[in-house]
Design an enzyme around this catalytic site. Structure first.
Site, mmCIF file in Angstrom:
data_model
loop_
_atom_site.group_PDB
_atom_site.id
_atom_site.type_symbol
_atom_site.label_atom_id
_atom_site.label_comp_id
_atom_site.label_asym_id
_atom_site.label_seq_id
_atom_site.Cartn_x
_atom_site.Cartn_y
_atom_site.Cartn_z
ATOM 1 N N LYS A 243 28.413 -12.051 -17.123
ATOM 2 C CA LYS A 243 27.998 -12.219 -18.623
ATOM 3 C C LYS A 243 29.045 -12.258 -19.549
ATOM 4 O O LYS A 243 28.960 -12.899 -20.519
ATOM 5 C CB LYS A 243 26.922 -10.998 -18.828
ATOM 6 C CG LYS A 243 25.484 -11.036 -17.986
ATOM 7 C CD LYS A 243 24.856 -9.785 -18.495
ATOM 8 C CE LYS A 243 23.339 -9.906 -18.391
ATOM 9 N NZ LYS A 243 22.607 -8.827 -18.676
ATOM 10 N N ALA B 110 24.489 -4.600 -23.298
ATOM 11 C CA ALA B 110 23.121 -4.221 -23.461
ATOM 12 C C ALA B 110 22.995 -3.492 -24.741
ATOM 13 O O ALA B 110 22.258 -3.531 -25.616
ATOM 14 C CB ALA B 110 22.333 -3.639 -22.233
ATOM 15 N N GLY C 35 12.799 -0.302 -17.437
ATOM 16 C CA GLY C 35 13.535 -1.479 -18.060
ATOM 17 C C GLY C 35 12.391 -2.802 -17.477
ATOM 18 O O GLY C 35 13.077 -3.887 -17.957
ATOM 19 N N TYR D 254 15.407 -1.257 -14.550
ATOM 20 C CA TYR D 254 13.980 -0.971 -14.202
ATOM 21 C C TYR D 254 13.740 -1.022 -12.428
ATOM 22 O O TYR D 254 12.744 -0.884 -11.913
ATOM 23 C CB TYR D 254 13.647 -2.826 -14.417
ATOM 24 C CG TYR D 254 14.460 -3.891 -13.880
ATOM 25 C CD1 TYR D 254 15.171 -4.476 -14.596
ATOM 26 C CD2 TYR D 254 14.100 -4.308 -12.669
ATOM 27 C CE1 TYR D 254 16.000 -5.411 -14.209
ATOM 28 C CE2 TYR D 254 14.937 -5.467 -12.085
ATOM 29 C CZ TYR D 254 15.668 -6.069 -12.878
ATOM 30 O OH TYR D 254 16.494 -7.178 -12.401
ATOM 31 N N ALA E 246 27.926 1.579 -24.366
ATOM 32 C CA ALA E 246 28.289 0.685 -25.370
ATOM 33 C C ALA E 246 28.813 -0.670 -24.820
ATOM 34 O O ALA E 246 29.841 -1.318 -25.485
ATOM 35 C CB ALA E 246 29.757 1.500 -25.794
ATOM 36 N N GLY E 247 28.100 -1.014 -23.651
ATOM 37 C CA GLY E 247 28.441 -2.471 -22.977
ATOM 38 C C GLY E 247 27.475 -3.362 -23.656
ATOM 39 O O GLY E 247 27.227 -3.130 -24.927
ATOM 40 N N ASN F 278 29.152 7.374 -25.751
ATOM 41 C CA ASN F 278 29.687 6.521 -24.523
ATOM 42 C C ASN F 278 30.928 7.392 -24.091
ATOM 43 O O ASN F 278 31.548 8.020 -24.689
ATOM 44 C CB ASN F 278 30.129 5.068 -25.079
ATOM 45 C CG ASN F 278 30.376 4.019 -24.029
ATOM 46 O OD1 ASN F 278 29.630 4.096 -23.153
ATOM 47 N ND2 ASN F 278 31.698 3.567 -23.882
ATOM 48 N N GLU G 14 35.921 4.812 -27.489
ATOM 49 C CA GLU G 14 36.647 3.878 -28.300
ATOM 50 C C GLU G 14 35.730 2.541 -28.525
ATOM 51 O O GLU G 14 35.777 1.748 -29.463
ATOM 52 C CB GLU G 14 37.892 3.353 -27.992
ATOM 53 C CG GLU G 14 38.552 2.689 -26.670
ATOM 54 C CD GLU G 14 38.410 3.841 -25.544
ATOM 55 O OE1 GLU G 14 38.701 3.416 -24.552
ATOM 56 O OE2 GLU G 14 37.980 5.042 -25.784
ATOM 57 N N ASP H 147 19.000 -9.854 -24.717
ATOM 58 C CA ASP H 147 18.875 -8.503 -24.122
ATOM 59 C C ASP H 147 18.625 -7.794 -25.386
ATOM 60 O O ASP H 147 17.806 -6.757 -25.188
ATOM 61 C CB ASP H 147 20.152 -8.063 -23.291
ATOM 62 C CG ASP H 147 20.185 -8.496 -22.212
ATOM 63 O OD1 ASP H 147 19.332 -9.167 -21.442
ATOM 64 O OD2 ASP H 147 21.395 -8.656 -21.560
HETATM 65 P P1 NAP Z 1 27.831 -2.909 -18.997
HETATM 66 O O1 NAP Z 1 28.420 -3.949 -20.179
HETATM 67 O O2 NAP Z 1 28.592 -3.133 -17.772
HETATM 68 O O3 NAP Z 1 27.944 -1.716 -20.035
HETATM 69 C C1 NAP Z 1 27.770 -0.346 -19.154
HETATM 70 C C2 NAP Z 1 27.929 0.667 -19.900
HETATM 71 O O4 NAP Z 1 27.607 1.875 -19.440
HETATM 72 C C3 NAP Z 1 29.427 1.054 -20.479
HETATM 73 O O5 NAP Z 1 29.178 1.586 -21.794
HETATM 74 C C4 NAP Z 1 29.924 2.093 -19.504
HETATM 75 O O6 NAP Z 1 30.824 3.259 -20.365
HETATM 76 C C5 NAP Z 1 28.860 2.857 -19.375
HETATM 77 N N1 NAP Z 1 28.905 3.466 -17.763
HETATM 78 C C6 NAP Z 1 29.056 2.817 -16.845
HETATM 79 N N2 NAP Z 1 29.062 3.729 -15.681
HETATM 80 C C7 NAP Z 1 28.932 5.057 -16.277
HETATM 81 C C8 NAP Z 1 29.131 6.253 -15.943
HETATM 82 N N3 NAP Z 1 29.321 6.571 -14.492
HETATM 83 N N4 NAP Z 1 28.842 7.355 -16.665
HETATM 84 C C9 NAP Z 1 28.921 6.874 -18.131
HETATM 85 N N5 NAP Z 1 28.694 5.890 -18.562
HETATM 86 C C10 NAP Z 1 28.902 4.784 -17.797
HETATM 87 O O7 NAP Z 1 26.466 -3.367 -18.722
HETATM 88 P P2 NAP Z 1 25.197 -3.671 -19.766
HETATM 89 O O8 NAP Z 1 25.014 -5.229 -19.219
HETATM 90 O O9 NAP Z 1 25.353 -3.206 -20.953
HETATM 91 O O10 NAP Z 1 23.851 -3.150 -18.788
HETATM 92 C C11 NAP Z 1 23.741 -1.568 -19.104
HETATM 93 C C12 NAP Z 1 22.491 -1.479 -18.223
HETATM 94 O O11 NAP Z 1 21.219 -2.037 -18.900
HETATM 95 C C13 NAP Z 1 22.460 -1.571 -16.680
HETATM 96 O O12 NAP Z 1 21.775 -0.579 -16.052
HETATM 97 C C14 NAP Z 1 21.829 -2.979 -17.011
HETATM 98 O O13 NAP Z 1 21.090 -2.998 -15.420
HETATM 99 C C15 NAP Z 1 20.858 -2.833 -17.796
HETATM 100 N N6 NAP Z 1 20.204 -3.865 -18.492
HETATM 101 C C16 NAP Z 1 18.727 -3.970 -18.371
HETATM 102 C C17 NAP Z 1 18.156 -5.228 -18.772
HETATM 103 C C18 NAP Z 1 16.770 -5.466 -18.353
HETATM 104 O O14 NAP Z 1 16.131 -6.533 -18.754
HETATM 105 N N7 NAP Z 1 15.846 -4.322 -18.220
HETATM 106 C C19 NAP Z 1 18.836 -6.137 -19.323
HETATM 107 C C20 NAP Z 1 20.260 -6.211 -19.387
HETATM 108 C C21 NAP Z 1 20.903 -4.851 -19.080
HETATM 109 P P3 NAP Z 1 32.409 2.816 -20.345
HETATM 110 O O15 NAP Z 1 32.448 1.916 -21.696
HETATM 111 O O16 NAP Z 1 33.079 4.249 -20.601
HETATM 112 O O17 NAP Z 1 32.783 1.813 -19.428
#
Ligand code: NAP
Length: 286
Positions: free
Chosen positions: A71, A135, A247, A226, A132-133, A154, A158, A107
């Site tokens: 992504k 989504a 989700g 989900y 803060a990723g 988060n 930062e 998203d």
């Molecule tokens: P991403 O860009 O990789 O961001 C992940 C976020 O989660 C970051 O802020 C990260 O914190 C935090 N994180 C990861 N592991 C952690 C842990 N062990 N403890 C605390 N925080 C943690 O991912 P994304 O694309 O935003 O997706 C996030 C979630 O949304 C995923 O579960 C994904 O499957 C879900 N999602 C669902 C849909 C849907 O259609 N239902 C669509 C998109 C995403 P740091 O910044 O500290 O690394």
């Protein structure tokens, strides 16, 4: 579905991709609307993304979704990003506009739709977004247009600060950020109306992203995950009497907004929901 030499090709790229529900969701809507198109899944090995994207362009694939782990990386291979996507720096939808590949993220709109359909009017509400990723950023981008109170929690504080600083000057919402420490959780979770989990905690990492003891029956808890359909966070929240949403509806809404970008019309949501729910009930039987 009748495929001919004129059938337009759409798809999703990811690694791994064999569990993606997107082909099922989009083909059901394509068929329901009688569009001459087909949507397939492309398994792209890490290191092959650039070749894959240029290949899509070369063979005239009209549009495609992008999922993990590409992504963010895909941004370098696209010709243009819309404003929201440039901020989010993560793409889930690509549209080929006369040979120019334009990247979007749907998203945020998908997640916003879930909150609106659950709560109605979000104005005046206190919303905590965990993560803060891509989504989280996409959702906060849309929420910031609403006069509400948003706190981003988060692990890497930062990244949360970056979102707030980028959006603050143009926001109708009151934006703040904190870490995920116990003290910070205690300071914000009890005041929240809505808690959103935008981390993979509960899916790829076991456990809860926040202390479940802070959740009570007045909370609405939306977990973007989900699968599993009920994460530990949702289970704990349900046991404490909170309203819970997983989700799945976000998956459908983000797909619907991608569909609209490609075909110019909003797909039949009932058709999309039906195929996903049928598939989930089959998983449950296994
Ligand atoms: P991403 O860009 O990789 O961001 C992940 C976020 O989660 C970051 O802020 C990260 O914190 C935090 N994180 C990861 N592991 C952690 C842990 N062990 N403890 C605390 N925080 C943690 O991912 P994304 O694309 O935003 O997706 C996030 C979630 O949304 C995923 O579960 C994904 O499957 C879900 N999602 C669902 C849909 C849907 O259609 N239902 C669509 C998109 C995403 P740091 O910044 O500290 O690394």
């Amino acid at each position: 579905m009748k495929i001919s030499a004129r059938t337009n090709i759409y798809g999703v790229i990811g690694y791994p991709i064999e569990h993606s529900l997107s082909p099922m969701i989009h083909n059901a809507a394509i068929e329901a609307l009688g569009i001459d198109a087909v949507y397939v899944a492309f398994h792209v090995k890490p290191g092959m993304l650039k070749d894959a994207v240029y290949g899509m362009k070369a063979i005239g694939v009209k549009g495609f979704n992008v999922t993990m782990p590409f992504k963010t990386e895909i941004v370098s291979y696209l010709d243009q990003l819309d404003e929201e996507t440039a901020f989010v720096e993560a793409v889930n939808t690509v549209v080929d506009v006369d040979g120019c590949l334009v990247g979007y993220t749907t998203d945020g709109l998908g997640a916003l739709e879930v909150l609106k359909s659950t709560v109605g009017n979000l104005a005046g509400l206190n919303i905590v977004v965990i993560g803060a990723g891509g989504a989280a950023r996409a959702l906060v981008y849309h929420l910031s247009k609403i006069p509400c109170d948003i706190t981003i929690l988060n692990r890497s504080v930062e990244k949360a600060r970056f979102i707030v600083e980028k959006l603050r000057s143009n926001s109708n919402a009151k934006l703040s950020y904190r870490s995920l420490s116990e003290d910070d959780q205690k300071a914000v979770i009890p005041k929240a109306h809505i808690i959103v989990n935008a981390t993979p905690v509960g899916m790829t990492t076991p456990g809860c992203p926040i202390s479940p003891s802070l959740v009570n029956s007045s909370h609405i808890v939306f977990d973007m995950i989900y699968w599993p359909p009920e994460t530990q966070l949702l289970k704990e929240a349900r046991l404490r009497g909170a309203t819970i949403v997983n989700g799945l509806p976000m998956l459908v809404y983000q797909a619907a907004y991608s569909f609209k970008l490609w075909f110019g019309i909003f797909p039949p949501l009932d058709v999309m929901f039906r195929v996903v729910e049928e598939e989930f009930s089959r998983y449950g039987e296994r």
